[in-house]
Scaffold this motif. Structure first.
Motif, PDB file in Angstrom:
ATOM      1  N   ALA A  48      -0.677   7.874  10.500  1.00 21.19           N
ATOM      2  CA  ALA A  48      -1.108   6.424  10.016  1.00 21.19           C
ATOM      3  C   ALA A  48      -0.422   6.299   8.278  1.00 21.19           C
ATOM      4  O   ALA A  48      -0.416   7.274   7.708  1.00 21.19           O
ATOM      5  N   THR A  56      -3.031  -1.402   7.403  1.00 20.50           N
ATOM      6  CA  THR A  56      -2.547  -0.129   7.932  1.00 20.50           C
ATOM      7  C   THR A  56      -2.112  -0.105   9.332  1.00 20.50           C
ATOM      8  O   THR A  56      -1.875  -1.098   9.965  1.00 20.50           O
ATOM      9  N   ASN A  57      -1.268   1.057   9.757  1.00 23.91           N
ATOM     10  CA  ASN A  57      -0.894   1.272  11.153  1.00 23.91           C
ATOM     11  C   ASN A  57      -1.124   2.533  11.393  1.00 23.91           C
ATOM     12  O   ASN A  57      -1.408   3.368  10.644  1.00 23.91           O
ATOM     13  N   TYR A  58      -0.983   2.837  12.845  1.00 26.18           N
ATOM     14  CA  TYR A  58      -1.436   4.020  13.440  1.00 26.18           C
ATOM     15  C   TYR A  58      -0.533   4.453  14.579  1.00 26.18           C
ATOM     16  O   TYR A  58      -0.083   3.443  15.321  1.00 26.18           O
ATOM     17  N   LYS A  63      -5.158   5.619  17.452  1.00 33.26           N
ATOM     18  CA  LYS A  63      -6.040   4.477  17.334  1.00 33.26           C
ATOM     19  C   LYS A  63      -7.241   4.572  18.088  1.00 33.26           C
ATOM     20  O   LYS A  63      -7.404   5.193  19.162  1.00 33.26           O
ATOM     21  N   ILE A  68      -7.570   5.392   8.167  1.00 34.33           N
ATOM     22  CA  ILE A  68      -6.974   5.707   7.074  1.00 34.33           C
ATOM     23  C   ILE A  68      -7.427   4.900   6.049  1.00 34.33           C
ATOM     24  O   ILE A  68      -7.709   3.564   6.100  1.00 34.33           O
ATOM     25  N   LEU A  79      -7.743  10.390   5.387  1.00 32.33           N
ATOM     26  CA  LEU A  79      -7.643  10.436   6.903  1.00 32.33           C
ATOM     27  C   LEU A  79      -8.893  10.889   7.536  1.00 32.33           C
ATOM     28  O   LEU A  79      -9.338  11.966   7.553  1.00 32.33           O
TER      29      LEU A  79
END
Length: 115
Positions: A48, A56-58, A63, A68, A79
């Protein structure tokens, strides 16, 4: 000297939760912050990431289970890991990108999911 200090790893049963923390010091400004993990025999992967503004990105595998977040004033990233699975077992590393896009890494914290 820039340091990233991680905490919060441990041994848990499947379905449990853990919260990792990573505090950066010795750096004026932190841009992107991320959590990576590396399982035995596998490459390190991004779990993440979060930008300074909170985008944010996972990884697909986490997911809906991991969250995060960060505190810019404290230069700390978190986290929250929920519904942990056996396959989440790995060493988790914190990464921070500072000025001039230089990246820094923590020492890693072990997360083990086992019954």
């Amino acid at each position: 000297q820039v340091q990233l200090v991680e905490s919060g790893g441990g041994l848990v049963q499947p379905g449990a939760s853990l919260r990792l923390s990573c505090a950066a010091s010795g750096i004026v400004r932190v841009n992107f912050m991320g959590w990576y993990r590396q399982a035995p025999g596998k490459q390190r992967e991004l779990v993440a990431g979060i930008t300074r503004s909170g985008n944010t990105n996972y990884a697909d595998s986490v997911k809906g289970r991991f969250i995060i977040s960060r505190d810019n004033a404290r230069k700390t990233v978190y986290l929250q890991m929920n519904s942990l699975k056996y396959e989440d077992t790995a060493v988790y590393y914190c990464s921070a990108v500072g000025p001039s896009n230089k990246d820094y890494w923590g020492q890693g914290t072990q997360v083990t999911v086992s019954s």
